[in-house]
Design a protein around this motif. Structure first.
Motif, mmCIF file in Angstrom:
data_model
loop_
_atom_site.group_PDB
_atom_site.id
_atom_site.type_symbol
_atom_site.label_atom_id
_atom_site.label_comp_id
_atom_site.label_asym_id
_atom_site.label_seq_id
_atom_site.Cartn_x
_atom_site.Cartn_y
_atom_site.Cartn_z
ATOM 1 N N THR A 41 0.802 -1.224 0.000
ATOM 2 C CA THR A 41 0.000 0.000 0.000
ATOM 3 C C THR A 41 0.837 1.277 0.000
ATOM 4 O OG1 THR A 41 -0.137 0.122 2.417
ATOM 5 C CG2 THR A 41 -1.859 -1.148 1.269
ATOM 6 N N ARG A 43 1.782 2.653 2.675
ATOM 7 C CA ARG A 43 1.287 3.403 3.836
ATOM 8 C C ARG A 43 1.567 2.617 5.102
ATOM 9 N NH1 ARG A 43 -4.737 3.512 2.413
ATOM 10 N NH2 ARG A 43 -4.940 4.883 4.204
ATOM 11 N N ASP A 47 -1.531 4.625 9.603
ATOM 12 C CA ASP A 47 -2.236 5.482 8.642
ATOM 13 C C ASP A 47 -3.439 4.772 8.041
ATOM 14 O OD1 ASP A 47 -0.505 7.581 9.060
ATOM 15 O OD2 ASP A 47 0.627 7.290 7.191
ATOM 16 N N ILE A 48 -3.299 3.501 7.731
ATOM 17 C CA ILE A 48 -4.433 2.756 7.170
ATOM 18 C C ILE A 48 -5.576 2.713 8.178
ATOM 19 C CG2 ILE A 48 -5.227 0.505 6.319
ATOM 20 C CD1 ILE A 48 -2.279 0.079 5.323
ATOM 21 N N ALA A 50 -6.156 4.837 10.648
ATOM 22 C CA ALA A 50 -6.692 6.187 10.858
ATOM 23 C C ALA A 50 -7.524 6.675 9.676
ATOM 24 C CB ALA A 50 -5.551 7.167 11.135
ATOM 25 N N GLU A 51 -7.054 6.400 8.476
ATOM 26 C CA GLU A 51 -7.708 6.947 7.289
ATOM 27 C C GLU A 51 -8.814 6.063 6.733
ATOM 28 O OE1 GLU A 51 -4.430 7.755 4.636
ATOM 29 O OE2 GLU A 51 -3.430 8.960 6.181
ATOM 30 N N ASP A 52 -8.647 4.747 6.815
ATOM 31 C CA ASP A 52 -9.595 3.827 6.191
ATOM 32 C C ASP A 52 -10.435 3.045 7.196
ATOM 33 O OD1 ASP A 52 -8.273 4.695 3.926
ATOM 34 O OD2 ASP A 52 -7.110 2.857 3.677
#
Length: 173
Positions: A41, A43, A47-48, A50-52
């Motif tokens: 990814t 990432r 981050d994954i 938090a964002e997704d």
């Protein structure tokens, strides 16, 4: 093709430390499913999350674990929550799974309640870690073929124990 051993356990159990050392002791390669996700990814795991969100991460994780189980012959370390996914649990039934068990005090000490660990971030990380252990230990035990308590043991002691227990039957005779 099948991994020699699949390493599972909660954060702080020693998967990232013991896994590579166990692979070296067994003379095989090491692979970490979280590293596979980051590479795929571009990432970080945090981050994954938090964002997704966690469900999106778990889907990526299940795909990464499925691939690694099919193509890796060495020691494979899984993210702490990987066995929570029913599909992953079912796939693990066909493999030698090592559960690195860590108690609350040792786990908290080792993780430092790091904010880099998405599921430990929050108002009361110690309580969060206890809840995580309460929920996950039965799942780890369900998939495990070998369980090792890691509290008060060095990585070298854990690896020596596991290498002896995972040695092929003909090597023990």
């Amino acid at each position: 093709m099948s991994p020699r051993a699949v390493v599972v356990g909660p954060p702080g159990s020693g998967k990232s430390t013991v896994g590579p050392l166990l692979a070296k002791a067994l003379g095989v390669e090491f692979r970490d499913s979280d590293d596979d996700i980051v590479a795929r990814t571009g990432r970080s795991i945090a981050d994954i999350f938090a964002e997704d969100g966690e469900p999106a991460f778990r889907a990526l994780e299940e795909a990464a674990v499925t691939t690694a189980l099919a193509e890796h012959e060495g020691v494979l370390s899984l993210g702490g929550g990987a066995p929570l996914t029913p599909g992953t649990r079912a796939r693990l039934a066909e493999h030698t799974v090592v559960f690195l068990n860590v108690g609350l005090a040792a786990g908290v000490q080792r993780t430092g309640l790091s904010s880099a660990r998405p599921l430990l971030a929050g108002v009361n990380p110690r309580a969060t870690f206890k809840k995580l252990l309460d929920e996950r230990v039965p799942v780890y035990r369900e998939v495990a073929t070998v369980e090792v308590v890691t509290d008060d043991r060095t990585p070298a002691e854990i690896v020596a124990d596991l290498a002896a227990r995972l040695a092929p039957a003909e090597a023990k005779e």
